[in-house]
Design a protein around this motif. Structure first.
Motif, mmCIF file in Angstrom:
data_model
loop_
_atom_site.group_PDB
_atom_site.id
_atom_site.type_symbol
_atom_site.label_atom_id
_atom_site.label_comp_id
_atom_site.label_asym_id
_atom_site.label_seq_id
_atom_site.Cartn_x
_atom_site.Cartn_y
_atom_site.Cartn_z
ATOM 1 N N ASP A 136 6.977 -9.317 -5.037
ATOM 2 C CA ASP A 136 6.872 -7.976 -5.643
ATOM 3 C C ASP A 136 6.093 -8.034 -6.954
ATOM 4 O OD1 ASP A 136 8.275 -6.880 -3.528
ATOM 5 O OD2 ASP A 136 10.164 -6.648 -4.653
ATOM 6 N N TRP A 137 6.354 -9.061 -7.759
ATOM 7 C CA TRP A 137 5.622 -9.211 -9.023
ATOM 8 C C TRP A 137 4.132 -9.438 -8.746
ATOM 9 C CZ3 TRP A 137 2.657 -13.000 -11.308
ATOM 10 C CH2 TRP A 137 2.303 -12.744 -12.628
ATOM 11 N N LEU A 138 3.819 -10.280 -7.772
ATOM 12 C CA LEU A 138 2.416 -10.530 -7.427
ATOM 13 C C LEU A 138 1.737 -9.230 -6.996
ATOM 14 C CD1 LEU A 138 2.905 -13.874 -5.513
ATOM 15 C CD2 LEU A 138 1.556 -13.592 -7.610
ATOM 16 N N ARG A 139 2.405 -8.439 -6.174
ATOM 17 C CA ARG A 139 1.836 -7.154 -5.754
ATOM 18 C C ARG A 139 1.573 -6.261 -6.959
ATOM 19 N NH1 ARG A 139 6.111 -7.923 -1.930
ATOM 20 N NH2 ARG A 139 5.228 -8.527 0.069
ATOM 21 N N SER A 140 2.487 -6.276 -7.927
ATOM 22 C CA SER A 140 2.340 -5.419 -9.107
ATOM 23 C C SER A 140 1.161 -5.835 -9.983
ATOM 24 C CB SER A 140 3.626 -5.417 -9.936
ATOM 25 O OG SER A 140 3.740 -6.595 -10.715
ATOM 26 N N THR A 141 0.695 -7.072 -9.826
ATOM 27 C CA THR A 141 -0.436 -7.548 -10.619
ATOM 28 C C THR A 141 -1.773 -7.314 -9.915
ATOM 29 O OG1 THR A 141 -0.438 -9.814 -9.732
ATOM 30 C CG2 THR A 141 1.000 -9.363 -11.643
ATOM 31 N N GLY A 142 -1.732 -6.746 -8.709
ATOM 32 C CA GLY A 142 -2.964 -6.462 -7.988
ATOM 33 C C GLY A 142 -3.340 -7.479 -6.932
ATOM 34 N N VAL A 143 -2.473 -8.454 -6.683
ATOM 35 C CA VAL A 143 -2.739 -9.393 -5.591
ATOM 36 C C VAL A 143 -2.813 -8.598 -4.300
ATOM 37 C CG1 VAL A 143 -1.711 -11.261 -4.236
ATOM 38 C CG2 VAL A 143 -1.776 -11.424 -6.727
ATOM 39 N N ARG A 144 -3.867 -8.839 -3.517
ATOM 40 C CA ARG A 144 -4.110 -8.064 -2.300
ATOM 41 C C ARG A 144 -3.615 -8.750 -1.032
ATOM 42 N NH1 ARG A 144 -8.536 -8.491 -5.144
ATOM 43 N NH2 ARG A 144 -9.611 -9.715 -3.559
ATOM 44 N N ALA A 176 10.489 -11.378 1.917
ATOM 45 C CA ALA A 176 9.434 -11.210 0.913
ATOM 46 C C ALA A 176 8.381 -10.202 1.347
ATOM 47 C CB ALA A 176 8.781 -12.555 0.612
ATOM 48 N N GLY A 177 8.563 -9.623 2.551
ATOM 49 C CA GLY A 177 7.642 -8.604 3.026
ATOM 50 C C GLY A 177 6.489 -9.140 3.841
ATOM 51 N N LEU A 178 6.559 -10.401 4.247
ATOM 52 C CA LEU A 178 5.494 -11.007 5.039
ATOM 53 C C LEU A 178 5.802 -10.861 6.526
ATOM 54 C CD1 LEU A 178 5.310 -12.246 2.169
ATOM 55 C CD2 LEU A 178 4.459 -14.306 3.212
ATOM 56 N N THR A 179 4.756 -10.848 7.322
ATOM 57 C CA THR A 179 4.874 -10.747 8.770
ATOM 58 C C THR A 179 4.297 -12.000 9.411
ATOM 59 O OG1 THR A 179 4.646 -8.342 8.676
ATOM 60 C CG2 THR A 179 4.201 -9.386 10.796
ATOM 61 N N ARG A 180 4.990 -12.511 10.392
ATOM 62 C CA ARG A 180 4.523 -13.717 11.090
ATOM 63 C C ARG A 180 3.232 -13.422 11.839
ATOM 64 N NH1 ARG A 180 7.217 -16.544 16.190
ATOM 65 N NH2 ARG A 180 5.384 -15.645 17.142
ATOM 66 N N THR A 181 2.301 -14.346 11.734
ATOM 67 C CA THR A 181 1.065 -14.255 12.500
ATOM 68 C C THR A 181 1.082 -15.335 13.576
ATOM 69 O OG1 THR A 181 -0.238 -15.825 11.197
ATOM 70 C CG2 THR A 181 -0.119 -13.536 10.378
ATOM 71 N N ASP A 182 0.064 -15.380 14.402
ATOM 72 C CA ASP A 182 -0.065 -16.428 15.411
ATOM 73 C C ASP A 182 -0.873 -17.613 14.900
ATOM 74 O OD1 ASP A 182 1.394 -14.969 17.275
ATOM 75 O OD2 ASP A 182 -0.390 -13.927 18.005
ATOM 76 N N THR A 183 -1.313 -17.562 13.657
ATOM 77 C CA THR A 183 -2.123 -18.631 13.074
ATOM 78 C C THR A 183 -1.236 -19.818 12.716
ATOM 79 O OG1 THR A 183 -3.640 -16.999 12.170
ATOM 80 C CG2 THR A 183 -3.731 -19.210 11.220
ATOM 81 N N THR A 188 -2.961 -5.929 1.558
ATOM 82 C CA THR A 188 -3.290 -4.546 1.241
ATOM 83 C C THR A 188 -4.710 -4.312 1.716
ATOM 84 O OG1 THR A 188 -1.861 -4.404 -0.656
ATOM 85 C CG2 THR A 188 -3.698 -2.925 -0.633
ATOM 86 N N THR A 189 -4.922 -3.218 2.419
ATOM 87 C CA THR A 189 -6.249 -2.880 2.911
ATOM 88 C C THR A 189 -6.841 -1.774 2.051
ATOM 89 O OG1 THR A 189 -5.413 -1.185 4.403
ATOM 90 C CG2 THR A 189 -5.519 -3.448 5.268
ATOM 91 N N ALA A 190 -8.079 -1.437 2.291
ATOM 92 C CA ALA A 190 -8.732 -0.342 1.563
ATOM 93 C C ALA A 190 -7.976 0.977 1.757
ATOM 94 C CB ALA A 190 -10.183 -0.191 2.010
ATOM 95 N N SER A 220 2.781 -4.178 7.566
ATOM 96 C CA SER A 220 3.689 -5.317 7.668
ATOM 97 C C SER A 220 4.608 -5.415 6.459
ATOM 98 C CB SER A 220 2.903 -6.617 7.811
ATOM 99 O OG SER A 220 2.136 -6.867 6.631
ATOM 100 N N TYR A 221 4.303 -4.708 5.374
ATOM 101 C CA TYR A 221 5.178 -4.747 4.194
ATOM 102 C C TYR A 221 6.243 -3.675 4.322
ATOM 103 C CZ TYR A 221 6.937 -4.439 -0.505
ATOM 104 O OH TYR A 221 7.763 -4.398 -1.603
ATOM 105 N N ARG A 222 7.487 -4.082 4.218
ATOM 106 C CA ARG A 222 8.594 -3.129 4.311
ATOM 107 C C ARG A 222 9.270 -3.042 2.965
ATOM 108 N NH1 ARG A 222 8.005 -5.639 8.887
ATOM 109 N NH2 ARG A 222 9.259 -7.407 9.346
#
Length: 171
Positions: A114-122, A142-149, A161-163, A169-171
Motif C-alpha cells: 500500500d505504501w509503495l502504491r501511494s508513492t506512485g509505484v506502477r 498484498a493485492g497481487l494476483t498469481r500469473t502463469d509466469t 496500474t494501467t493507463a 487484480s488489486y482488491r
C-alpha cells in the motif's frame, strides 16, 4: 524511508544493530525449505545488513528493508523488503517460525505494498514457490494476483496500474 505502522505492527527501517535479534528470529532451518540455504550467523547478518543499509550501488535502484516489530511482544518477528526501480517494485517477506500463522506476514506485506502504491509505484511483483501456500496467501493479501509466469521455479504474483487505472487484480 520512514517507519510504517499497522494495527499491531511497526515496520522499522533495518539497522545493522538488528542483526543480533534477527539471528534468533531467522534461526529455524525450516524457513529455508522453499528458498534454499541455511540460517545465517549473527556476523553473516551484520555483514548483510551493512550492505543493505548502505543501499543499492545502482543510483536508479532503491532498496527498502524493514524489520517487523510486533508491538504486543515488543520484539522483532521478521522482515519485509522491496527493490524499486523505474516504477516497479519486487517485494519479499519472511516471518520467524514462532510468529507464523498470526497474519503478521500478510499485514506487513499489505502495508508495504500500500505504501509503495501511494508513492506512485506502477507495478509490484513477488515470486512464490508453487508449493508454498502460506506465501501465496501473503501475496494475495498484498493485492497481487498469481500469473502463469515461472521464474527460477517460482510463480510470479503481480499487481499493476494501467493507463486506465488500477488493474482489476488489486482488491
Amino acid at each position: 524511508m520512514r517507519p510504517l505502522s499497522t494495527e499491531r505492527l511497526d515496520l522499522v527501517p533495518l539497522r545493522v544493530e538488528h542483526a543480533e535479534e534477527m539471528t534468533g528470529v531467522l534461526a529455524d532451518p525450516a524457513l529455508h525449505e522453499f528458498t534454499g540455504g541455511e540460517p545465517a550467523t549473527a556476523e553473516q547478518l551484520r555483514l548483510r545488513y551493512e550492505r543493505q543499509v548502505a543501499g543499492s550501488p545502482d543510483p536508479a535502484v532503491t532498496w527498502l528493508n524493514l524489520v517487523i516489530r510486533l508491538r504486543g511482544e515488543d520484539r522483532l518477528t521478521g522482515y519485509v523488503q522491496a527493490t524499486v526501480a523505474e516504477g516497479r517494485a519486487e517485494i519479499a517477506w519472511v516471518v520467524g517460525t514462532p510468529w507464523q500463522g498470526r497474519g503478521i506476514a500478510s499485514e506487513s506485506a499489505r502495508a508495504l505494498a500500500d505504501w509503495l502504491r501511494s508513492t506512485g509505484v506502477r507495478e509490484i511483483v513477488a515470486h512464490v514457490h508453487p508449493a508454498h501456500a502460506a506465501s501465496a496467501s501473503v501475496a494475495e493479501a498484498a493485492g497481487l494476483t498469481r500469473t502463469d509466469t515461472v521464474v527460477d521455479g517460482e510463480l510470479r504474483w503481480r499487481w499493476v496500474t494501467t493507463a486506465e487505472g488500477t488493474d482489476a487484480s488489486y482488491r
